[in-house]
Scaffold this active site. Structure first.
Site, mmCIF file in Angstrom:
data_model
loop_
_atom_site.group_PDB
_atom_site.id
_atom_site.type_symbol
_atom_site.label_atom_id
_atom_site.label_comp_id
_atom_site.label_asym_id
_atom_site.label_seq_id
_atom_site.Cartn_x
_atom_site.Cartn_y
_atom_site.Cartn_z
ATOM 1 N N GLU A 69 0.832 -1.195 0.000
ATOM 2 C CA GLU A 69 0.000 0.000 0.000
ATOM 3 C C GLU A 69 0.874 1.255 0.000
ATOM 4 O OE1 GLU A 69 -3.134 2.017 3.212
ATOM 5 O OE2 GLU A 69 -1.933 0.248 3.744
ATOM 6 N N TRP A 70 0.504 2.224 -0.817
ATOM 7 C CA TRP A 70 1.230 3.490 -0.843
ATOM 8 C C TRP A 70 0.766 4.358 0.318
ATOM 9 C CZ3 TRP A 70 5.490 5.302 -2.656
ATOM 10 C CH2 TRP A 70 5.748 6.675 -2.560
ATOM 11 N N LEU A 71 1.705 4.851 1.126
ATOM 12 C CA LEU A 71 1.401 5.709 2.267
ATOM 13 C C LEU A 71 1.900 7.115 1.961
ATOM 14 C CD1 LEU A 71 2.570 3.278 5.098
ATOM 15 C CD2 LEU A 71 0.232 3.649 4.295
ATOM 16 N N ASP A 92 13.807 -3.974 13.726
ATOM 17 C CA ASP A 92 14.783 -3.067 13.090
ATOM 18 C C ASP A 92 14.210 -1.649 13.106
ATOM 19 O OD1 ASP A 92 17.128 -2.304 11.757
ATOM 20 O OD2 ASP A 92 16.250 -2.625 9.777
#
Length: 265
Positions: free
Chosen positions: A78-80, A176
């Site tokens: 998904e593009w945020l 991380d």
């Protein structure tokens, strides 16, 4: 699978690709389709494992990008829409991280091994936390260290039963979580690029403090710290410092030495 093949998967032609920052260990692109949709696409040898980690984090209720597709060496996310970090964003990140850490396992580790580029990360589960931290996170780096630092690291590993809790709650960790693996939007705070396993929740907190200082809004939202966390911070920061030393060379040797000193070794 090629990027071009994604046109068949998503039913629209790819009209633009643009490289994104953060591609030290894998290629990361923004893909735009003819119908206006965008997504982040990663290409790398372990993206199938990353997809399963993101799914586990999402199931726990943590704020992560949704996995749209994974096949071969490609992972579509998904593009945020990224913005500037705000107090509200940091508050959301703290709340999301606490939600993640509230999801617990039965032992320390993960069903799959992982890695950062050429650095393998062993995740075979263990019931004793100090032993896990020594065997899985510190001692594997001994062959790569100068002799003096290797001896100090061995000394710390021997002392861990007295320095770390034997059986802290096995929290689901991002694994991380430095500031480069956070994204902020309008009142949102997301976590990306995980290296999940179950362990002491303080591992993620220590990593967040290694290259920055989360503001007050984060700590207020995350909630109370465990007694003695400050004394354990350097022990947990040693692992990412050792990874950086292995990946990027002698420029990180002083960081390893400094953290060993901060750990009392």
């Amino acid at each position: 699978m090629s990027v071009e093949a994604l046109a068949r998967v998503f039913g629209a032609d790819v009209t633009a690709t643009a490289p994104l920052h953060g591609g030290d260990l894998s290629e990361v692109l923004r893909i735009t389709f003819a119908d206006g949709r965008s997504m982040a696409v990663k290409r790398g040898p372990r993206v199938d494992t990353e997809a399963r980690m993101l799914a586990a984090m999402a199931t726990a209720g943590a704020p992560v990008p949704r996995v749209l597709h994974q096949a071969g060496d490609l992972l579509c996310l998904e593009w945020l829409d990224e913005g500037t970090a705000s107090p509200e964003g940091w508050e959301a990140l703290g709340r999301g991280l606490r939600t993640l850490h509230n999801c617990t396992g039965t032992a320390y580790g993960w069903p799959e091994d992982y890695g950062f580029g050429p650095v393998p990360i062993a995740n075979e589960t263990m019931a004793d936390w100090p032993e896990f931290w020594a065997r899985r996170r510190l001692l594997p780096f001994l062959p790569r260290l100068p002799m003096a630092l290797a001896r100090r690291l061995e000394a710390l590993a021997r002392a861990l039963p007295e320095r770390l809790p034997a059986r802290p709650s096995p929290a689901l960790l991002h694994g991380d979580l430095w500031t480069g693996n956070t994204l902020f939007g309008a009142g949102d705070g997301w976590m990306i690029d995980p290296a999940c396993y179950h362990g002491h929740a303080e591992v993620d907190l220590a990593m967040l403090e290694l290259f920055g200082a989360p503001p007050k809004a984060f700590w207020q939202s995350y909630g109370p710290e465990e007694p003695g966390r400050a004394e354990r911070r350097a022990i947990y920061q040693l692992f990412p410092a050792l990874v950086h030393f292995r990946l990027f060379g002698a420029g990180y040797q002083s960081m390893v030495a400094r953290l060993l000193l901060a750990a009392g070794i």
